[in-house]
Design a protein around this motif. Sequence first.
Motif, PDB file in Angstrom:
ATOM      1  N   LYS A 197       0.836  -1.199   0.000  1.00 45.16           N
ATOM      2  CA  LYS A 197       0.000   0.000   0.000  1.00 45.16           C
ATOM      3  C   LYS A 197       0.875   1.255   0.000  1.00 45.16           C
ATOM      4  N   ARG A 198       0.306   2.320  -0.575  1.00 43.46           N
ATOM      5  CA  ARG A 198       0.935   3.637  -0.527  1.00 43.46           C
ATOM      6  C   ARG A 198      -0.023   4.581   0.171  1.00 43.46           C
ATOM      7  N   PHE A 199       0.497   5.355   1.081  1.00 39.21           N
ATOM      8  CA  PHE A 199      -0.365   6.265   1.816  1.00 39.21           C
ATOM      9  C   PHE A 199      -0.476   7.589   1.054  1.00 39.21           C
ATOM     10  N   GLU A 232      -5.677  18.264   9.041  1.00 41.24           N
ATOM     11  CA  GLU A 232      -5.440  18.175  10.478  1.00 41.24           C
ATOM     12  C   GLU A 232      -6.115  16.920  11.015  1.00 41.24           C
ATOM     13  N   GLY A 233      -5.847  16.629  12.302  1.00 42.55           N
ATOM     14  CA  GLY A 233      -6.430  15.456  12.930  1.00 42.55           C
ATOM     15  C   GLY A 233      -5.362  14.628  13.628  1.00 42.55           C
ATOM     16  N   THR A 234      -5.805  13.516  14.195  1.00 44.14           N
ATOM     17  CA  THR A 234      -4.890  12.618  14.902  1.00 44.14           C
ATOM     18  C   THR A 234      -5.189  11.183  14.510  1.00 44.14           C
ATOM     19  N   GLY A 235      -4.230  10.523  13.892  1.00 41.40           N
ATOM     20  CA  GLY A 235      -4.397   9.122  13.531  1.00 41.40           C
ATOM     21  C   GLY A 235      -5.422   8.894  12.443  1.00 41.40           C
ATOM     22  N   VAL A 236      -5.790   7.625  12.268  1.00 40.73           N
ATOM     23  CA  VAL A 236      -6.723   7.209  11.222  1.00 40.73           C
ATOM     24  C   VAL A 236      -8.151   7.235  11.759  1.00 40.73           C
ATOM     25  N   ARG A 237      -9.092   7.701  10.915  1.00 38.81           N
ATOM     26  CA  ARG A 237     -10.513   7.641  11.231  1.00 38.81           C
ATOM     27  C   ARG A 237     -11.266   7.124  10.017  1.00 38.81           C
ATOM     28  N   LEU A 238     -12.305   6.328  10.252  1.00 39.14           N
ATOM     29  CA  LEU A 238     -13.224   5.933   9.192  1.00 39.14           C
ATOM     30  C   LEU A 238     -14.442   6.822   9.313  1.00 39.14           C
ATOM     31  N   ASP A 239     -14.627   7.693   8.306  1.00 44.74           N
ATOM     32  CA  ASP A 239     -15.670   8.718   8.394  1.00 44.74           C
ATOM     33  C   ASP A 239     -16.368   8.857   7.048  1.00 44.74           C
ATOM     34  N   ARG A 240     -17.681   8.638   7.053  1.00 45.25           N
ATOM     35  CA  ARG A 240     -18.510   8.820   5.859  1.00 45.25           C
ATOM     36  C   ARG A 240     -17.955   8.067   4.644  1.00 45.25           C
ATOM     37  N   GLY A 241     -17.579   6.822   4.889  1.00 44.76           N
ATOM     38  CA  GLY A 241     -17.176   5.956   3.790  1.00 44.76           C
ATOM     39  C   GLY A 241     -15.759   6.145   3.295  1.00 44.76           C
ATOM     40  N   LEU A 283      -6.680  10.397   7.131  1.00 45.88           N
ATOM     41  CA  LEU A 283      -5.360  10.406   7.758  1.00 45.88           C
ATOM     42  C   LEU A 283      -4.760  11.795   7.576  1.00 45.88           C
ATOM     43  N   PRO A 284      -4.294  12.433   8.654  1.00 48.82           N
ATOM     44  CA  PRO A 284      -3.653  13.746   8.497  1.00 48.82           C
ATOM     45  C   PRO A 284      -2.453  13.658   7.557  1.00 48.82           C
ATOM     46  N   ALA A 285      -2.351  14.609   6.650  1.00 53.23           N
ATOM     47  CA  ALA A 285      -1.286  14.580   5.648  1.00 53.23           C
ATOM     48  C   ALA A 285       0.102  14.605   6.275  1.00 53.23           C
ATOM     49  N   ASP A 286       0.231  15.253   7.441  1.00 48.56           N
ATOM     50  CA  ASP A 286       1.553  15.332   8.062  1.00 48.56           C
ATOM     51  C   ASP A 286       1.911  14.068   8.842  1.00 48.56           C
ATOM     52  N   GLN A 287       1.030  13.044   8.809  1.00 54.13           N
ATOM     53  CA  GLN A 287       1.305  11.780   9.489  1.00 54.13           C
ATOM     54  C   GLN A 287       1.456  10.612   8.511  1.00 54.13           C
ATOM     55  N   VAL A 288       1.657  10.936   7.241  1.00 58.33           N
ATOM     56  CA  VAL A 288       1.782   9.891   6.217  1.00 58.33           C
ATOM     57  C   VAL A 288       2.938   8.945   6.521  1.00 58.33           C
ATOM     58  N   ASP A 289       4.036   9.482   7.037  1.00 62.29           N
ATOM     59  CA  ASP A 289       5.196   8.637   7.326  1.00 62.29           C
ATOM     60  C   ASP A 289       4.884   7.569   8.366  1.00 62.29           C
ATOM     61  N   GLN A 290       3.904   7.826   9.216  1.00 59.47           N
ATOM     62  CA  GLN A 290       3.480   6.849  10.223  1.00 59.47           C
ATOM     63  C   GLN A 290       2.172   6.171   9.825  1.00 59.47           C
ATOM     64  N   GLY A 291       1.842   6.272   8.539  1.00 56.90           N
ATOM     65  CA  GLY A 291       0.552   5.777   8.081  1.00 56.90           C
ATOM     66  C   GLY A 291       0.324   4.299   8.342  1.00 56.90           C
ATOM     67  N   ALA A 292       1.328   3.477   8.070  1.00 56.08           N
ATOM     68  CA  ALA A 292       1.157   2.027   8.245  1.00 56.08           C
ATOM     69  C   ALA A 292       0.895   1.687   9.705  1.00 56.08           C
ATOM     70  N   GLU A 293       1.655   2.271  10.606  1.00 57.95           N
ATOM     71  CA  GLU A 293       1.452   2.006  12.028  1.00 57.95           C
ATOM     72  C   GLU A 293       0.101   2.540  12.497  1.00 57.95           C
ATOM     73  N   SER A 294      -0.300   3.714  11.996  1.00 58.13           N
ATOM     74  CA  SER A 294      -1.591   4.285  12.372  1.00 58.13           C
ATOM     75  C   SER A 294      -2.735   3.401  11.876  1.00 58.13           C
ATOM     76  N   MET A 295      -2.595   2.859  10.671  1.00 60.71           N
ATOM     77  CA  MET A 295      -3.641   1.996  10.126  1.00 60.71           C
ATOM     78  C   MET A 295      -3.717   0.682  10.901  1.00 60.71           C
ATOM     79  N   ARG A 296      -2.567   0.111  11.225  1.00 57.36           N
ATOM     80  CA  ARG A 296      -2.571  -1.116  12.033  1.00 57.36           C
ATOM     81  C   ARG A 296      -3.246  -0.869  13.378  1.00 57.36           C
ATOM     82  N   ARG A 297      -2.929   0.252  13.998  1.00 56.60           N
ATOM     83  CA  ARG A 297      -3.531   0.578  15.290  1.00 56.60           C
ATOM     84  C   ARG A 297      -5.041   0.730  15.150  1.00 56.60           C
ATOM     85  N   TRP A 298      -5.486   1.329  14.043  1.00 54.89           N
ATOM     86  CA  TRP A 298      -6.932   1.470  13.840  1.00 54.89           C
ATOM     87  C   TRP A 298      -7.602   0.106  13.710  1.00 54.89           C
ATOM     88  N   TYR A 299      -6.999  -0.789  12.923  1.00 50.94           N
ATOM     89  CA  TYR A 299      -7.561  -2.132  12.791  1.00 50.94           C
ATOM     90  C   TYR A 299      -7.619  -2.832  14.146  1.00 50.94           C
TER      91      TYR A 299
END
Length: 252
Positions: A84-86, A106-115, A119-135
């Motif tokens: 995957k690419r964030f 803006e925001g903090t971590g991953v959210r599932l919102d309205r389909g 993910l905040p653009a400034d957190q892309v480098d931590q995207g994989a870890e943020s997505m795993r944490r969300w799951y």
Amino acid sequence: MTIAAVTALHDLPELVVGDLTFQVALPRQRKTIEIVVERDASLVLKAPPAVTIERAIRFVKDKRQWVYRKLVEKDALSGPPVVKRFVEGEGFAYLGRNYRLTLTPEGTGVRLDRGRFDLPADQVDQGAESMRRWYIDAGTQWLRKRIRPWAARLGEESVAVEVRDLGFRWGSARPHPGPQHINIHWATLQLPPTLIDYVLVHELAHLREANHTPEFWSTVDGLMPGYQIPKAMLAAAGRDVWLGQTVVAPTR
């Protein structure tokens, strides 16, 4: 008498028999020897503490054709890892549905919102870890409710579920005294609910029988008649599940 005949199997980190290499699992109090073919096609040998190398080799040779068949199945289902690419529009599955990624200001971590996944653009480098944490967080809540009717069918008032990274295993469980629990891989939450149900049933059956014996499969069948269909579908679905691999988006 050969050295293999008197040397304990668990003195070895791995056992090589012909062209097959087995990781030797830590000794546990069990009565039988078992071969486990992991999702990545690696081989694990589980055996009672007193088993000798010679006995283990005889067992492997007797099961050689079965191991080869299982490896063929794994080869047919394996392929390049899902990567995957964030970036804006990348798709991530949850409960069998695909949701696109939106990079927000803006925001903090991953959210599932309205389909869509945000993910905040400034957190892309931590995207994989943020997505795993969300799951893990979302999956824990969903699975706690989902497992209740299956646990009740097994005769368990409650079974705790821990969502974690299990490498190439969908889940894990062992029978033990006291409150029961099972482990589920966070990546399992990408599957449709019917396939997640099979994973739950499979692990619940391990609370009654640690090994894949006829008694184990009888328990699975009692919980989920016709389990062979989701079992086959799960094997095929494994090719499309994301396990956390990423590539870095090019900068402009």
